[in-house]
Design a protein around this motif. Structure first.
Motif, PDB file in Angstrom:
ATOM      1  N   ASP A   1       0.350  -1.127  -0.011  1.00  9.23           N
ATOM      2  CA  ASP A   1       0.018  -0.477  -0.098  1.00  9.23           C
ATOM      3  C   ASP A   1       0.150   1.070  -0.518  1.00  9.23           C
ATOM      4  O   ASP A   1       1.261   1.161   1.090  1.00  9.23           O
ATOM      5  CB  ASP A   1      -0.707  -0.166   1.576  1.00  9.23           C
ATOM      6  N   LEU A   2       0.994   1.649  -1.216  1.00  6.28           N
ATOM      7  CA  LEU A   2       1.465   3.188  -1.021  1.00  6.28           C
ATOM      8  C   LEU A   2       1.303   4.144  -0.257  1.00  6.28           C
ATOM      9  O   LEU A   2       2.263   5.630  -0.558  1.00  6.28           O
ATOM     10  CB  LEU A   2       1.406   3.725  -2.896  1.00  6.28           C
ATOM     11  N   GLY A   3       0.159   4.072   0.072  1.00  6.74           N
ATOM     12  CA  GLY A   3      -0.495   5.383   1.282  1.00  6.74           C
ATOM     13  C   GLY A   3      -2.202   5.699   0.753  1.00  6.74           C
ATOM     14  O   GLY A   3      -1.997   6.087  -0.846  1.00  6.74           O
ATOM     15  N   ALA A   4      -3.309   5.532   1.484  1.00  6.78           N
ATOM     16  CA  ALA A   4      -4.223   5.598   0.963  1.00  6.78           C
ATOM     17  C   ALA A   4      -4.845   7.711   0.147  1.00  6.78           C
ATOM     18  O   ALA A   4      -4.984   7.500  -0.578  1.00  6.78           O
ATOM     19  CB  ALA A   4      -5.476   5.799   1.840  1.00  6.78           C
ATOM     20  N   ASN A   5      -3.506   8.650   0.461  1.00 13.54           N
ATOM     21  CA  ASN A   5      -3.413   9.353   0.256  1.00 13.54           C
ATOM     22  C   ASN A   5      -2.635   9.103  -1.713  1.00 13.54           C
ATOM     23  O   ASN A   5      -3.047  11.067  -2.091  1.00 13.54           O
ATOM     24  CB  ASN A   5      -2.602  10.671   1.004  1.00 13.54           C
ATOM     25  N   HIS A   6      -2.028   8.508  -1.724  1.00  9.97           N
ATOM     26  CA  HIS A   6      -1.571   8.082  -3.087  1.00  9.97           C
ATOM     27  C   HIS A   6      -2.288   7.821  -3.678  1.00  9.97           C
ATOM     28  O   HIS A   6      -1.947   6.432  -4.476  1.00  9.97           O
ATOM     29  CB  HIS A   6       0.046   7.588  -2.973  1.00  9.97           C
TER      30      HIS A   6
END
Length: 466
Positions: A244-249
């Motif tokens: 998971d690259l981060g939900a903001n990405h």
């Protein structure tokens, strides 16, 4: 079938760079409102020709409403894999899916100026044999044609997750689903692999209700688009790790592995960071313990702008986001090209050190609230979008349409399809060729490009560079 391997198949990326220069390009044309059929344009890329930089042939489809998007070859250098039984195929056919209709066309381009439809696969066959819809990316593998999809079953494509299916590379019959164990993968976009190392990487955009009628602002701001990349055991067809690259990405799109199969790294472009409107590139790699890792190695800042100059979707932000919508890696693994569709910029990064990219060149063209013209004087609608690099790395081509409904949201009132080319300097840098400017027929936009004999996002190589 040939008696010898197709001369456009190359054992290594190094050898492909020495291949003859492309003389034709193939570009999809799409009708954004479905009022006319989509088609394939054959563009003359030979500077010695009297018709250089013009459309010299078109293949128009018999149906309307397909929305052509991505497409690819029936066969490429991956056929030289020692595991392949298809070393003697020809790079002859383009597989062209309709992202809205789920219909697939097979176009015979053996004679580019006489290119024609070879076969049509109706959507009902796609649904029945795969359970998937909205076919998207095409990759030629050593044992078949791999097709990624953006939708599952049902009318809105949300009855089950999307995935990949495989077609026979000689008969073009649909064989069936790729995945044996998809793990956490429930959305899809791009995919690519390393054949000798036996792994595949895939990415995520969103489900059909999140993109077909335009971007859903509420879903974007609540981080509901794709933001993970998935690593697969290619032969076992099993998801072995998800990062998971981060939900903001939001919206992890193009996957670009290093072309030299000895290397165990690559890149993924992320459209927007919802915390600051930045665009981003992640480098992913395999660690010494065999597990995969990913790190953000490029960030591109938004540009402040008077809200009065912005489309309604962006007025509340007072800025133009880069909107990283495509990336492409040169065959020598040296330069990564990044299309900033929102700002109207094409960036070139030196990624000789993949963990420390350095900006080496930049071209401005189009762009929200900027509308930079081509140096030859022509208009350029929207911004730089689908990018393709010549095998020798000396020419970079790009077009301008992202997806019809998204074009209309981010660039209301604009229309048109254009294709341009920039030349690469000896030590890096980009300069638009003022004499190469292709205007597509009225009412048609342009998306992905394929180059005669292969290009930098077509072939996967089976043998390491020397």
């Amino acid at each position: 079938m040939n008696l010898r391997p197709d001369p456009t198949f190359h054992a290594t990326a190094q050898l492909a760079m020495q291949a003859p220069v492309e003389t034709y390009g193939f570009t999809v044309m799409l009708s954004p409102d479905g009022s006319q059929p989509d088609g394939i344009a054959v563009v003359d890329l030979d500077p010695k020709s009297d018709t250089y930089g013009t459309i010299v042939h078109t293949v128009m489809m018999p149906y309307k409403g397909d929305e052509f998007h991505h497409f690819g070859w029936n066969a490429c250098s991956s056929s030289l894999s020692p595991l392949s039984g298809h070393a003697f195929l020809e790079r002859r056919y383009l597989i062209v899916p309709g992202i809205r209709s789920s219909r697939i066309y097979v176009i015979d381009v053996k004679e580019p100026l006489k290119a024609k439809i070879h076969k049509i696969i109706e959507p009902e066959e796609v649904f029945a044999k795969t359970g998937y819809s909205r076919p998207h990316t095409i990759h030629c593998g050593p044992e078949g044609i791999y097709v990624s999809t953006l939708g599952g079953g049902g009318k809105d494509g949300t009855d089950g997750p999307p995935g990949i299916f495989i077609m026979d590379c000689e008969t073009f019959e649909i064989i069936g689903q790729y995945e044996m164990d998809r793990g956490k993968q429930d959305k899809h976009y791009d995919f690519w692999w390393n054949l000798p190392q036996d792994y595949m990487v895939s990415s995520e955009w969103g489900l059909p209700p999140q993109f077909e009628n335009g971007i859903v602002a509420e879903d974007l701001l609540s981080n509901k688009y794709g933001h993970s990349i998935h690593f697969w055991d290619l032969r076992k067809r099993k998801n072995i790790q998800t990062i998971d690259l981060g939900a903001n990405h939001q919206m992890a799109l193009e996957i670009r592995p290093a072309h030299d199969p000895k290397k165990s790294y690559g890149f993924c472009g992320v459209v927007v960071d919802t915390t600051n409107l930045q665009g981003a590139i992640f480098t992913w790699w395999r660690g010494e313990d065999g597990t995969w890792q990913a790190k953000k190695t490029i960030t591109i800042d938004p540009r402040p702008e008077d809200p009065a100059n912005l489309p309604p979707l962006l007025q509340g932000f007072g800025a133009v986001p880069p909107l990283v919508t495509d990336i492409d890696l040169s065959l020598d693994d040296k330069y990564l090209y990044v299309a900033c569709w929102g700002m109207g910029e094409m960036h070139q990064y030196d990624v000789s050190d993949p963990m420390n990219p350095v900006l080496a060149g930049k071209v401005e063209l189009g762009g929200i609230a900027r509308n930079t013209k081509h140096p030859g004087g022509g208009e350029f609608a929207f911004g730089p979008q689908m990018v393709e690099v010549s095998r020798d790395g000396k020419r970079v081509y790009w077009t301008n349409s992202l997806y019809s409904t998204w074009d209309d949201q981010f660039y209301p009132g604009q229309d048109g399809g254009q294709m341009v080319m920039a030349r690469v300097g000896e030590g890096g840098g980009l300069e638009l060729d003022k004499d190469f400017y292709v205007q597509f027929p009225k009412g048609l936009r342009s998306h992905q490009i394929r180059l005669e004999g292969g290009d930098c996002s077509t072939d996967s190589f089976c043998y390491p560079n020397v």
